[in-house]
Write a protein that holds these residues in place. Structure first.
Motif, PDB file in Angstrom:
ATOM      1  N   LEU A   1       0.828  -1.198   0.000  1.00  0.00           N
ATOM      2  CA  LEU A   1       0.000   0.000   0.000  1.00  0.00           C
ATOM      3  C   LEU A   1       0.869   1.258   0.000  1.00  0.00           C
ATOM      4  CD1 LEU A   1      -2.853   1.084   0.058  1.00  0.00           C
ATOM      5  CD2 LEU A   1      -2.768   1.033   2.551  1.00  0.00           C
ATOM      6  N   LYS A   2       1.937   1.230   0.781  1.00  0.00           N
ATOM      7  CA  LYS A   2       2.845   2.376   0.837  1.00  0.00           C
ATOM      8  C   LYS A   2       3.482   2.621  -0.532  1.00  0.00           C
ATOM      9  CE  LYS A   2       6.853   4.232   3.208  1.00  0.00           C
ATOM     10  NZ  LYS A   2       7.914   4.003   4.162  1.00  0.00           N
ATOM     11  N   MET A   3       3.867   1.562  -1.207  1.00  0.00           N
ATOM     12  CA  MET A   3       4.491   1.708  -2.516  1.00  0.00           C
ATOM     13  C   MET A   3       3.482   2.219  -3.551  1.00  0.00           C
ATOM     14  SD  MET A   3       6.727  -0.956  -4.727  1.00  0.00           S
ATOM     15  CE  MET A   3       8.195  -0.717  -3.762  1.00  0.00           C
ATOM     16  N   LEU A   4       2.253   1.706  -3.498  1.00  0.00           N
ATOM     17  CA  LEU A   4       1.235   2.141  -4.454  1.00  0.00           C
ATOM     18  C   LEU A   4       0.820   3.592  -4.255  1.00  0.00           C
ATOM     19  CD1 LEU A   4      -1.048  -0.998  -4.735  1.00  0.00           C
ATOM     20  CD2 LEU A   4       0.443  -0.042  -6.474  1.00  0.00           C
ATOM     21  N   LEU A   5       0.925   4.091  -3.059  1.00  0.00           N
ATOM     22  CA  LEU A   5       0.549   5.471  -2.777  1.00  0.00           C
ATOM     23  C   LEU A   5       1.714   6.446  -2.892  1.00  0.00           C
ATOM     24  CD1 LEU A   5      -1.893   4.914   0.210  1.00  0.00           C
ATOM     25  CD2 LEU A   5      -2.447   5.322  -2.190  1.00  0.00           C
ATOM     26  N   ASP A   6       2.862   5.971  -3.291  1.00  0.00           N
ATOM     27  CA  ASP A   6       4.045   6.809  -3.444  1.00  0.00           C
ATOM     28  C   ASP A   6       3.830   7.787  -4.613  1.00  0.00           C
ATOM     29  OD1 ASP A   6       6.586   7.874  -3.326  1.00  0.00           O
ATOM     30  OD2 ASP A   6       7.529   6.180  -4.367  1.00  0.00           O
ATOM     31  N   PRO A   7       3.956   9.089  -4.378  1.00  0.00           N
ATOM     32  CA  PRO A   7       3.729  10.074  -5.447  1.00  0.00           C
ATOM     33  C   PRO A   7       4.702   9.934  -6.626  1.00  0.00           C
ATOM     34  CG  PRO A   7       3.864  11.161  -3.304  1.00  0.00           C
ATOM     35  CD  PRO A   7       4.209   9.724  -3.099  1.00  0.00           C
ATOM     36  N   THR A   8       5.896   9.463  -6.380  1.00  0.00           N
ATOM     37  CA  THR A   8       6.867   9.293  -7.456  1.00  0.00           C
ATOM     38  C   THR A   8       6.380   8.255  -8.469  1.00  0.00           C
ATOM     39  OG1 THR A   8       8.620   9.798  -5.877  1.00  0.00           O
ATOM     40  CG2 THR A   8       9.288   8.817  -7.965  1.00  0.00           C
ATOM     41  N   LEU A   9       5.785   7.184  -7.985  1.00  0.00           N
ATOM     42  CA  LEU A   9       5.236   6.156  -8.875  1.00  0.00           C
ATOM     43  C   LEU A   9       4.146   6.751  -9.757  1.00  0.00           C
ATOM     44  CD1 LEU A   9       4.921   3.134  -9.715  1.00  0.00           C
ATOM     45  CD2 LEU A   9       3.177   3.004  -7.937  1.00  0.00           C
ATOM     46  N   TRP A  10       3.265   7.536  -9.162  1.00  0.00           N
ATOM     47  CA  TRP A  10       2.169   8.139  -9.926  1.00  0.00           C
ATOM     48  C   TRP A  10       2.689   9.177 -10.911  1.00  0.00           C
ATOM     49  CZ3 TRP A  10      -2.255   5.929 -10.435  1.00  0.00           C
ATOM     50  CH2 TRP A  10      -2.648   5.002  -9.472  1.00  0.00           C
ATOM     51  N   LEU A  11       3.744   9.885 -10.562  1.00  0.00           N
ATOM     52  CA  LEU A  11       4.342  10.843 -11.484  1.00  0.00           C
ATOM     53  C   LEU A  11       4.910  10.122 -12.711  1.00  0.00           C
ATOM     54  CD1 LEU A  11       5.195  13.805 -11.996  1.00  0.00           C
ATOM     55  CD2 LEU A  11       7.356  13.221 -10.896  1.00  0.00           C
ATOM     56  N   TRP A  12       5.633   9.043 -12.478  1.00  0.00           N
ATOM     57  CA  TRP A  12       6.185   8.264 -13.585  1.00  0.00           C
ATOM     58  C   TRP A  12       5.081   7.641 -14.444  1.00  0.00           C
ATOM     59  CZ3 TRP A  12      10.728   8.200 -15.817  1.00  0.00           C
ATOM     60  CH2 TRP A  12      11.832   8.665 -15.105  1.00  0.00           C
ATOM     61  N   ALA A  13       4.053   7.106 -13.814  1.00  0.00           N
ATOM     62  CA  ALA A  13       2.949   6.496 -14.558  1.00  0.00           C
ATOM     63  C   ALA A  13       2.228   7.534 -15.420  1.00  0.00           C
ATOM     64  CB  ALA A  13       1.972   5.823 -13.601  1.00  0.00           C
ATOM     65  N   THR A  14       2.021   8.714 -14.856  1.00  0.00           N
ATOM     66  CA  THR A  14       1.364   9.783 -15.611  1.00  0.00           C
ATOM     67  C   THR A  14       2.234  10.239 -16.775  1.00  0.00           C
ATOM     68  OG1 THR A  14       0.246  10.509 -13.594  1.00  0.00           O
ATOM     69  CG2 THR A  14       0.321  12.073 -15.423  1.00  0.00           C
ATOM     70  N   ALA A  15       3.518  10.421 -16.528  1.00  0.00           N
ATOM     71  CA  ALA A  15       4.434  10.838 -17.597  1.00  0.00           C
ATOM     72  C   ALA A  15       4.492   9.793 -18.710  1.00  0.00           C
ATOM     73  CB  ALA A  15       5.828  11.082 -17.027  1.00  0.00           C
ATOM     74  N   PHE A  16       4.544   8.518 -18.350  1.00  0.00           N
ATOM     75  CA  PHE A  16       4.571   7.438 -19.335  1.00  0.00           C
ATOM     76  C   PHE A  16       3.299   7.453 -20.187  1.00  0.00           C
ATOM     77  CE2 PHE A  16       3.607   3.034 -20.546  1.00  0.00           C
ATOM     78  CZ  PHE A  16       4.755   2.730 -21.263  1.00  0.00           C
ATOM     79  N   THR A  17       2.159   7.657 -19.544  1.00  0.00           N
ATOM     80  CA  THR A  17       0.888   7.683 -20.267  1.00  0.00           C
ATOM     81  C   THR A  17       0.820   8.879 -21.214  1.00  0.00           C
ATOM     82  OG1 THR A  17      -0.196   6.603 -18.403  1.00  0.00           O
ATOM     83  CG2 THR A  17      -1.619   7.711 -19.988  1.00  0.00           C
ATOM     84  N   VAL A  18       1.254  10.039 -20.766  1.00  0.00           N
ATOM     85  CA  VAL A  18       1.226  11.237 -21.609  1.00  0.00           C
ATOM     86  C   VAL A  18       2.150  11.073 -22.815  1.00  0.00           C
ATOM     87  CG1 VAL A  18       1.841  13.690 -21.678  1.00  0.00           C
ATOM     88  CG2 VAL A  18       0.488  12.800 -19.782  1.00  0.00           C
ATOM     89  N   VAL A  19       3.332  10.547 -22.594  1.00  0.00           N
ATOM     90  CA  VAL A  19       4.269  10.324 -23.707  1.00  0.00           C
ATOM     91  C   VAL A  19       3.705   9.282 -24.679  1.00  0.00           C
ATOM     92  CG1 VAL A  19       6.555   9.404 -24.296  1.00  0.00           C
ATOM     93  CG2 VAL A  19       6.319  11.068 -22.449  1.00  0.00           C
ATOM     94  N   SER A  20       3.094   8.239 -24.154  1.00  0.00           N
ATOM     95  CA  SER A  20       2.498   7.213 -25.020  1.00  0.00           C
ATOM     96  C   SER A  20       1.381   7.799 -25.874  1.00  0.00           C
ATOM     97  CB  SER A  20       1.941   6.061 -24.179  1.00  0.00           C
ATOM     98  OG  SER A  20       2.983   5.360 -23.564  1.00  0.00           O
ATOM     99  N   ILE A  21       0.526   8.599 -25.254  1.00  0.00           N
ATOM    100  CA  ILE A  21      -0.577   9.210 -26.000  1.00  0.00           C
ATOM    101  C   ILE A  21      -0.034  10.182 -27.049  1.00  0.00           C
ATOM    102  CG2 ILE A  21      -2.532  10.798 -25.783  1.00  0.00           C
ATOM    103  CD1 ILE A  21      -3.181   9.376 -23.141  1.00  0.00           C
ATOM    104  N   GLY A  22       0.995  10.950 -26.703  1.00  0.00           N
ATOM    105  CA  GLY A  22       1.603  11.864 -27.673  1.00  0.00           C
ATOM    106  C   GLY A  22       2.193  11.125 -28.863  1.00  0.00           C
ATOM    107  N   GLY A  23       2.885  10.014 -28.597  1.00  0.00           N
ATOM    108  CA  GLY A  23       3.436   9.209 -29.688  1.00  0.00           C
ATOM    109  C   GLY A  23       2.349   8.604 -30.557  1.00  0.00           C
TER     110      GLY A  23
END
Length: 110
Positions: free
Chosen positions: A8-30
């Motif tokens: 739960l601590k790992m899933l709620l880590d803001p760094t993980l969500w930042l990376w996931a969001t950045a990956f999704t935005v880059v994927s959508i842009g590509g």
């Protein structure tokens, strides 16, 4: 119980969500870029949002939705008035091509 707390601590880590969001935005842009090149931008965005970079591959293999110019045979956006490659008026070129085909059919039947 400690394992659940660690997960739960790992899933709620803001760094993980930042990376996931950045990956999704880059994927959508590509996907949007590849889809725009093929004349199917919405499809590119959807596939990239669902599958990420695998969606890029799927969209890259889609058939192009661009209309071919009768003069140079290169792709143009649907509804374009002039060819972006050879600058010919597409409506006139299409009508001229249709007349040429009809003339050819008349000459063949004689």
């Amino acid at each position: 119980m400690r394992m659940n707390e660690a997960c739960l601590k790992m899933l709620l880590d803001p760094t993980l969500w930042l990376w996931a969001t950045a990956f999704t935005v880059v994927s959508i842009g590509g996907g949007a870029l590849i889809g725009w090149y093929k004349g199917r931008m919405t499809v590119g965005i959807i596939w990239a949002a669902v599958l990420g970079p695998l969606g890029w591959i799927i969209v890259a293999f889609f058939k192009s939705n661009l209309a071919a110019c009768p003069e140079c045979s290169k792709g143009n956006r649907p509804g374009a008035r002039t060819c972006r490659h050879c600058a010919v008026d597409l409506e006139q070129a299409t009508a001229r091509s249709a007349r040429s085909r009809l003339r050819g059919a008349k000459n063949d039947s004689r």
